[in-house]
Motif scaffolding. Sequence first.
Motif, PDB file in Angstrom:
ATOM      1  N   THR A  66       1.074  -1.372   0.483  1.00 22.79           N
ATOM      2  CA  THR A  66       0.120  -0.586   0.123  1.00 22.79           C
ATOM      3  C   THR A  66       1.351   1.270   0.142  1.00 22.79           C
ATOM      4  O   THR A  66       0.143   1.901  -0.438  1.00 22.79           O
ATOM      5  CB  THR A  66      -0.574  -0.269   0.953  1.00 22.79           C
ATOM      6  N   ALA A  67       2.038   1.703   0.815  1.00 18.62           N
ATOM      7  CA  ALA A  67       3.108   2.088   1.014  1.00 18.62           C
ATOM      8  C   ALA A  67       3.340   3.106  -0.582  1.00 18.62           C
ATOM      9  O   ALA A  67       3.804   3.748  -0.977  1.00 18.62           O
ATOM     10  CB  ALA A  67       3.824   1.823   1.471  1.00 18.62           C
ATOM     11  N   PHE A  68       3.856   1.590  -1.521  1.00 16.26           N
ATOM     12  CA  PHE A  68       4.880   1.036  -3.003  1.00 16.26           C
ATOM     13  C   PHE A  68       3.701   2.474  -3.674  1.00 16.26           C
ATOM     14  O   PHE A  68       4.126   3.170  -4.225  1.00 16.26           O
ATOM     15  CB  PHE A  68       5.199   0.465  -3.001  1.00 16.26           C
ATOM     16  N   THR A  69       2.118   2.143  -3.196  1.00 15.36           N
ATOM     17  CA  THR A  69       1.572   2.387  -4.492  1.00 15.36           C
ATOM     18  C   THR A  69       0.985   3.773  -4.476  1.00 15.36           C
ATOM     19  O   THR A  69       0.934   4.891  -5.377  1.00 15.36           O
ATOM     20  CB  THR A  69      -0.454   1.825  -3.993  1.00 15.36           C
ATOM     21  N   GLU A  70       0.498   4.336  -2.758  1.00 18.36           N
ATOM     22  CA  GLU A  70       0.745   5.640  -2.727  1.00 18.36           C
ATOM     23  C   GLU A  70       2.237   6.319  -3.345  1.00 18.36           C
ATOM     24  O   GLU A  70       1.596   7.531  -3.992  1.00 18.36           O
ATOM     25  CB  GLU A  70       0.668   5.759  -1.385  1.00 18.36           C
ATOM     26  N   ARG A  71       3.424   6.356  -2.838  1.00 17.45           N
ATOM     27  CA  ARG A  71       4.499   6.659  -3.525  1.00 17.45           C
ATOM     28  C   ARG A  71       4.370   6.720  -4.832  1.00 17.45           C
ATOM     29  O   ARG A  71       5.134   7.654  -5.987  1.00 17.45           O
ATOM     30  CB  ARG A  71       5.548   5.826  -2.787  1.00 17.45           C
ATOM     31  N   LEU A  72       3.736   5.723  -5.719  1.00 17.95           N
ATOM     32  CA  LEU A  72       4.162   5.427  -7.437  1.00 17.95           C
ATOM     33  C   LEU A  72       2.935   7.103  -7.898  1.00 17.95           C
ATOM     34  O   LEU A  72       3.213   7.034  -8.149  1.00 17.95           O
ATOM     35  CB  LEU A  72       3.653   4.143  -7.196  1.00 17.95           C
ATOM     36  N   ASP A  73       1.245   6.897  -6.810  1.00 21.30           N
ATOM     37  CA  ASP A  73       0.070   7.598  -7.263  1.00 21.30           C
ATOM     38  C   ASP A  73       1.063   9.162  -7.517  1.00 21.30           C
ATOM     39  O   ASP A  73       0.980   9.963  -8.084  1.00 21.30           O
ATOM     40  CB  ASP A  73      -0.770   7.371  -6.858  1.00 21.30           C
ATOM     41  N   ARG A  74       2.054   9.659  -6.124  1.00 23.78           N
ATOM     42  CA  ARG A  74       2.460  10.726  -5.982  1.00 23.78           C
ATOM     43  C   ARG A  74       3.674  11.217  -6.933  1.00 23.78           C
ATOM     44  O   ARG A  74       3.347  12.513  -7.656  1.00 23.78           O
ATOM     45  CB  ARG A  74       2.989  10.957  -4.919  1.00 23.78           C
ATOM     46  N   ALA A  75       4.280  10.074  -7.127  1.00 21.49           N
ATOM     47  CA  ALA A  75       5.238  10.468  -7.945  1.00 21.49           C
ATOM     48  C   ALA A  75       4.403  10.164  -9.708  1.00 21.49           C
ATOM     49  O   ALA A  75       5.364  11.554 -10.524  1.00 21.49           O
ATOM     50  CB  ALA A  75       6.331   9.174  -8.773  1.00 21.49           C
ATOM     51  N   TYR A  76       3.800   9.825 -10.104  1.00 16.46           N
ATOM     52  CA  TYR A  76       3.049  10.251 -11.762  1.00 16.46           C
ATOM     53  C   TYR A  76       2.493  11.451 -10.825  1.00 16.46           C
ATOM     54  O   TYR A  76       2.438  12.038 -12.278  1.00 16.46           O
ATOM     55  CB  TYR A  76       2.381   9.486 -11.085  1.00 16.46           C
TER      56      TYR A  76
END
Length: 539
Positions: free
Chosen positions: A427-437
């Motif tokens: 879940t933490a990796f998914t949130e970081r990916l959304d912010r980076a995108y």
Amino acid sequence: MGREQGITHLTDSATSNQTNAPEFSVSEISFSIKKTMEDTFGYVRVRGELGRISRPGSGHIYLDLKDDRSVLSGVIWKGNVSRLKIQPEQGLEVIATGKITTFPGQSKYQMVIDSIEPAGAGALMALLEERKRKLGAEGLFAPERKQLLPGMPRVIGVITSPTGAVIRDILHRISDRFQLHVLVWPVRVQGETCAAEVANGIRGFNALPAGGAIPRPDLLIVARGGGSIEDLWGFNEEVVVRAAADSQIPLISAVGHETDWTLIDLAADVRAPTPTGAAEIAVPVKAELMSTVDDLSRRLASGLVRLISTRRTELRAAGAALPSPQELLALPRQRFDHAATRLEHALTVNTRSHRGNYQNASARLSPLLLTRGLTSAGDKLTGLGERQQRALGVAINQKRQAHAAVTSRLSPARLTQQIHLGTERLTAFTERLDRAYAARLSKQRDRLDGLEKLLKSLSYKDVLARGYALVRDETGQPIRSAASVAPGAALSIELADGVVDAVASGEGSQPPKTPPKATPAKPKKAAAKTEPSSQASLF
């Protein structure tokens, strides 16, 4: 009486009505037609291919002139034969000169030929040569495809007409030479279906299984009597040539006489000059075989006698050169006597030596020493057994402890905890990916906006909007100098709201004398009117 008279009157009237037309005799009709044809055509020149040619004893020549659709009978009288420039040959294309007439004796028309001129190779011969070149290029006539004929065939398959003289000649010649089993595949050897039937016969014999109810032939013969090229044309068809070339059974072609050649002769394994010659090639003479076998038997017996006599003479000569048995055994006998005298003493010494070794060994093998050895070996065996038990117990305890540790790591509670931790990390990796995108997308959008503004600032569209115009020549290239514009050149003027077509007038190298007048923009397809020379020079 009156009724009978009326009937007779009617009958006579009917008979008179039927005989109103004039009557002609057969000869009158025939000669009238002959005169009509000779008067109508007279002398003609006819081009065609020579077909059937007959030379009877009378000296006349009877022949056929033909093309792909019709046949015209012709005759050359004996007096004109010697004056011909060329002699008629079957398949030759010629131009014949003569007159058309009829032959009343058979109710047919014919051409009386006075002269013949060559017109090139015949259509059939040209087709035959073309087909020969085509099939030869495919390798169907190659010598390496030929098969050897069996020396003593048991079954022979003959493909021919069952009613002609050919099959009788073949059977008669085979029966005279050797009694064999002959199978006949009946076919038509002339006509439209000839080629298909012959090809089916070859393939049919090849399709027979070995050891079946119908014996499979060891040799095939395709036979037919002589004839014209038209009569033999079925054996020039491609389907027959391919069937003969593909035959797994050796095949003899016996089509026509010795001077007749067809394409199946080139594809067959052996060509026979006549059907009778094919039988002679296929079957040996029984009497000759028996004579040959007898001669070989005599030669074999004579050779064995001579061989035995020669070997006996050589053996006697070799035996005479060998020494006598007494001489051969003298030296071995002397050695034997010498060894016999030494053997008694050697046996005594050997016995004493072995007795001493036995006494020494028996002293070391007393019951007390054996008992001590057994006791010591038993103690060692007992110690090893106890050590093995202790080592086995230690190994079992180590394996049990390792199993318990693995079981504790694989408990359901521990697995649930690991899955929960993995879910949180995902879940933490998914949130970081959304912010980076989102950040990347915003950065690219800002860059695109900057490039758009730069493009607008550098585009010539804004310059046109401020009242300027872009002038191009007829090739679409911008014009940078008035001197490069020739009078009458087609121009294209692009304004902010459209394109105007114009034509240059005046000298382009001179500067304009008056300022140009403003021209309203027009659609691109509308034709623009020509302005004064000064304005055209400006553009």
